[in-house]
Write a protein that holds these residues in place. Structure first.
Motif, mmCIF file in Angstrom:
data_model
loop_
_atom_site.group_PDB
_atom_site.id
_atom_site.type_symbol
_atom_site.label_atom_id
_atom_site.label_comp_id
_atom_site.label_asym_id
_atom_site.label_seq_id
_atom_site.Cartn_x
_atom_site.Cartn_y
_atom_site.Cartn_z
ATOM 1 N N PHE A 5 42.593 -32.744 -74.946
ATOM 2 C CA PHE A 5 42.582 -31.537 -75.758
ATOM 3 C C PHE A 5 43.675 -31.725 -76.793
ATOM 4 C CE2 PHE A 5 43.513 -27.278 -77.107
ATOM 5 C CZ PHE A 5 42.233 -26.763 -77.283
ATOM 6 N N VAL A 6 43.328 -31.575 -78.072
ATOM 7 C CA VAL A 6 44.307 -31.789 -79.143
ATOM 8 C C VAL A 6 44.336 -30.606 -80.100
ATOM 9 C CG1 VAL A 6 44.164 -34.315 -79.050
ATOM 10 C CG2 VAL A 6 42.710 -33.052 -80.651
ATOM 11 N N PRO A 30 60.721 -29.187 -75.517
ATOM 12 C CA PRO A 30 59.329 -29.666 -75.529
ATOM 13 C C PRO A 30 58.407 -28.579 -74.969
ATOM 14 C CG PRO A 30 60.788 -31.291 -74.522
ATOM 15 C CD PRO A 30 61.594 -30.043 -74.718
ATOM 16 N N PRO A 31 57.326 -28.277 -75.659
ATOM 17 C CA PRO A 31 56.410 -27.256 -75.154
ATOM 18 C C PRO A 31 55.786 -27.670 -73.824
ATOM 19 C CG PRO A 31 55.994 -27.714 -77.465
ATOM 20 C CD PRO A 31 56.942 -28.769 -76.979
ATOM 21 N N GLU A 32 55.715 -26.724 -72.913
ATOM 22 C CA GLU A 32 55.101 -26.992 -71.619
ATOM 23 C C GLU A 32 53.625 -27.315 -71.833
ATOM 24 O OE1 GLU A 32 54.136 -24.650 -67.487
ATOM 25 O OE2 GLU A 32 55.865 -24.018 -68.667
ATOM 26 N N GLY A 33 53.179 -28.428 -71.303
ATOM 27 C CA GLY A 33 51.780 -28.835 -71.420
ATOM 28 C C GLY A 33 51.498 -29.832 -72.526
ATOM 29 N N MET A 34 52.447 -29.994 -73.469
ATOM 30 C CA MET A 34 52.249 -31.000 -74.517
ATOM 31 C C MET A 34 52.585 -32.362 -73.920
ATOM 32 S SD MET A 34 54.136 -31.677 -78.187
ATOM 33 C CE MET A 34 53.581 -30.236 -79.056
ATOM 34 N N HIS A 53 48.730 -33.679 -78.248
ATOM 35 C CA HIS A 53 47.859 -33.753 -77.080
ATOM 36 C C HIS A 53 48.395 -32.786 -76.026
ATOM 37 C CE1 HIS A 53 45.762 -37.797 -77.795
ATOM 38 N NE2 HIS A 53 46.393 -37.504 -78.905
ATOM 39 N N TRP A 54 47.486 -32.110 -75.344
ATOM 40 C CA TRP A 54 47.854 -31.098 -74.355
ATOM 41 C C TRP A 54 47.144 -31.353 -73.043
ATOM 42 C CZ3 TRP A 54 51.378 -27.309 -75.644
ATOM 43 C CH2 TRP A 54 51.764 -27.308 -76.982
ATOM 44 N N SER A 59 47.236 -24.267 -71.960
ATOM 45 C CA SER A 59 48.657 -24.500 -72.269
ATOM 46 C C SER A 59 48.882 -24.558 -73.775
ATOM 47 C CB SER A 59 49.189 -25.761 -71.577
ATOM 48 O OG SER A 59 48.502 -26.910 -71.993
ATOM 49 N N CYS A 60 47.934 -25.132 -74.512
ATOM 50 C CA CYS A 60 48.037 -25.166 -75.969
ATOM 51 C C CYS A 60 47.980 -23.747 -76.536
ATOM 52 C CB CYS A 60 46.924 -26.023 -76.556
ATOM 53 S SG CYS A 60 46.978 -26.165 -78.350
#
Length: 98
Positions: A5-6, A30-34, A53-54, A59-60
């Motif tokens: 998933f992008v 850093p974002p959680e899930g990236m 990318h996630w 999460s994205c």
């Protein structure tokens, strides 16, 4: 094959603003899930494409609607002339051997 998933964002930035944009782009954490992030810059130095990318669409979406992302976008705003953004799901393709 792995599913991905992008989030893809294409920005047109002010001339000479690339380094300023890069500093403003950096999230505080850093974002959680990236899981990965890439940047491509056009030969003109004013077209910047970011691909993150996630681990999941959820999460994205959570990050995209977060206060942290709103703050980051506000920091980038002085350098951005236009922006287009979209999310995609996909998969890695195998390259056939010859």
């Amino acid at each position: 094959m792995t599913d991905f998933f992008v989030w893809v964002t294409t920005r047109r930035i002010r001339e000479g603003a690339l380094e300023d944009l890069r500093q403003a782009w950096e999230p505080a954490e850093p974002p959680e899930g990236m899981t990965r992030a890439f940047e491509w810059v056009g030969a003109d130095g004013q077209t910047v494409i970011g691909v993150s990318h996630w681990d999941s669409e959820e999460s994205c979406d959570r990050y995209r609607s977060s206060p942290a992302e709103a703050e980051r976008r506000e920091r980038m705003a002085p350098y951005v002339e236009s922006e287009e953004s979209a999310t995609y799901s996909g998969r890695e393709l195998s390259i056939p051997s010859r």
